[in-house]
Design an enzyme around this catalytic site. Structure first.
Site, PDB file in Angstrom:
ATOM      1  N   ILE A  39       0.845  -1.094   0.176  1.00  0.00           N
ATOM      2  CA  ILE A  39       0.112  -0.049   0.090  1.00  0.00           C
ATOM      3  C   ILE A  39       0.949   1.252  -0.005  1.00  0.00           C
ATOM      4  O   ILE A  39       1.842   1.245   0.621  1.00  0.00           O
ATOM      5  CB  ILE A  39      -1.003   0.180   1.192  1.00  0.00           C
ATOM      6  CG1 ILE A  39      -1.944   0.858   0.850  1.00  0.00           C
ATOM      7  CG2 ILE A  39      -0.145   0.335   2.602  1.00  0.00           C
ATOM      8  CD1 ILE A  39      -3.422   0.985   1.635  1.00  0.00           C
ATOM      9  N   GLY A  43       0.490  -5.521   0.764  1.00  0.00           N
ATOM     10  CA  GLY A  43      -0.701  -5.400   0.209  1.00  0.00           C
ATOM     11  C   GLY A  43      -0.526  -6.252  -1.360  1.00  0.00           C
ATOM     12  O   GLY A  43      -1.557  -7.011  -1.615  1.00  0.00           O
ATOM     13  N   ASP A  45      -1.455  -9.511   0.048  1.00  0.00           N
ATOM     14  CA  ASP A  45      -3.329  -9.744   0.049  1.00  0.00           C
ATOM     15  C   ASP A  45      -3.748 -10.175  -1.239  1.00  0.00           C
ATOM     16  O   ASP A  45      -4.744 -10.921  -1.088  1.00  0.00           O
ATOM     17  CB  ASP A  45      -3.747  -8.363   0.654  1.00  0.00           C
ATOM     18  CG  ASP A  45      -3.261  -8.180   1.887  1.00  0.00           C
ATOM     19  OD1 ASP A  45      -3.555  -8.907   2.793  1.00  0.00           O
ATOM     20  OD2 ASP A  45      -2.659  -6.700   2.515  1.00  0.00           O
ATOM     21  N   GLU A  47       3.488  -6.033   6.997  1.00  0.00           N
ATOM     22  CA  GLU A  47       2.746  -4.948   7.876  1.00  0.00           C
ATOM     23  C   GLU A  47       3.211  -4.853   9.272  1.00  0.00           C
ATOM     24  O   GLU A  47       3.151  -3.649   9.689  1.00  0.00           O
ATOM     25  CB  GLU A  47       1.152  -5.424   8.017  1.00  0.00           C
ATOM     26  CG  GLU A  47       0.428  -5.162   6.721  1.00  0.00           C
ATOM     27  CD  GLU A  47       0.678  -6.092   5.524  1.00  0.00           C
ATOM     28  OE1 GLU A  47      -0.115  -6.067   4.587  1.00  0.00           O
ATOM     29  OE2 GLU A  47       1.585  -7.146   5.562  1.00  0.00           O
ATOM     30  N   ASP A  87      -4.487  -6.228   7.178  1.00  0.00           N
ATOM     31  CA  ASP A  87      -6.144  -6.649   7.495  1.00  0.00           C
ATOM     32  C   ASP A  87      -6.821  -6.621   6.042  1.00  0.00           C
ATOM     33  O   ASP A  87      -8.007  -6.353   6.112  1.00  0.00           O
ATOM     34  CB  ASP A  87      -6.491  -5.118   8.037  1.00  0.00           C
ATOM     35  CG  ASP A  87      -6.091  -3.926   7.514  1.00  0.00           C
ATOM     36  OD1 ASP A  87      -5.432  -3.999   6.439  1.00  0.00           O
ATOM     37  OD2 ASP A  87      -6.469  -2.766   8.072  1.00  0.00           O
TER      38      ASP A  87
END
Length: 275
Positions: free
Chosen positions: A69, A125, A128, A148, A156
């Protein structure tokens, strides 16, 4: 095809039913902006509804798949939810996180198989994203990190929920707590990727061939297999068997079954209608 700020959709040939979805911020190592999450959800919804798309290959333009991110996105998101009321700040932040989660989960909600082709960095990310994909491949030079905890946050957007079922609980815990970098070959050993290619060109060619092979199969059988596998992940064996019995009671007796059987008996390639 629609023009996006953070994505690019390409097709190797007009007759191919394999669509390539590229993360397209190469100068920023494809870091995920807030615009990305809006566009990614929109692009996957569009590809899901496109009868000419049977399989989607997800990759990154430039030297890396995804650096995670964009820290500017985190800062702007934090500023946007601030309120003098702590409860309202928390409620707005929760809604924002749920929105970001939905964009990643759109990979699973897409009926068409999504294949991740990873080169360079796949961090935070990026993990993810690929753990939500149906199949994953990478290059020898690819590297990964569940990053993270090094940023002072708990992952998350799906890694902590999806990675354990891919690599095993103990391995996922070690990767998530240490945030250590691991290689493409270790990703293969862990089961995170199915195959490692010697170069990006070799991966692009190899993954395209695999995707074309899948795209030539019955779209009802392919989308059904994806849907049942995902549903069965959260069910007992008995419940999963009951689910597929119900699924196939509605889907089994199709024109695709007739065509597949005829093609095999006539020793020819089958030809299926678009979905």
């Amino acid at each position: 095809m629609e023009i996006y700020k953070t994505l690019e959709i390409t097709q190797n040939s007009p007759t191919s039913r394999v669509l390539n979805l590229h993360l397209n911020r190469p100068s920023l190592r494809n870091a995920l902006s807030l615009d990305f999450f809006t566009e990614f959800l929109k692009a996957l919804t569009s590809l899901d509804q496109n009868p000419d798309a049977a399989v989607i290959i997800l990759s990154g333009n430039g030297d890396h798949f995804c650096a995670g991110i964009d820290l500017k996105a985190l800062t702007s998101m934090s500023a946007a939810v601030q309120s003098t009321d702590r409860g309202r700040t928390a409620e707005r932040l929760r809604r924002q996180i749920k929105f970001l989660q939905d964009a990643i989960t759109a990979i699973e909600r897409c009926r068409k198989p999504v294949i991740a082709a990873v080169h360079g960095a796949c961090i935070g990310g990026g993990i993810d994203i690929i753990t939500a994909c149906d199949v994953r491949y990478c290059t020898e030079s690819a590297f990964f990190s569940v990053k993270e905890v090094d940023l002072g946050i708990t992952a998350d957007l799906g890694t902590l929920q999806r990675l354990p079922s891919i690599v095993g609980y103990g391995k996922a815990v070690e990767l998530a707590l240490s945030a250590r970098r691991f290689s493409g070959s270790e990703a293969k050993e862990l089961g995170l990727v199915s195959r490692v290619f010697g170069s990006k060109d070799a991966m692009d060619e190899g993954v395209q061939a695999i995707a074309e092979e899948i795209a030539a199969k019955s779209p009802l059988a392919v989308t059904g297999t994806k849907a049942v596998l995902l549903r069965s992940r959260d069910l007992t064996v008995d419940q999963g068997l009951d689910y597929i019995a119900t699924w196939n009671s509605g889907m089994l007796l199709s024109d695709d079954l007739v065509e597949a059987t005829a093609a095999q008996s006539q020793k020819r390639a089958p030809s299926f209608s678009k979905l």
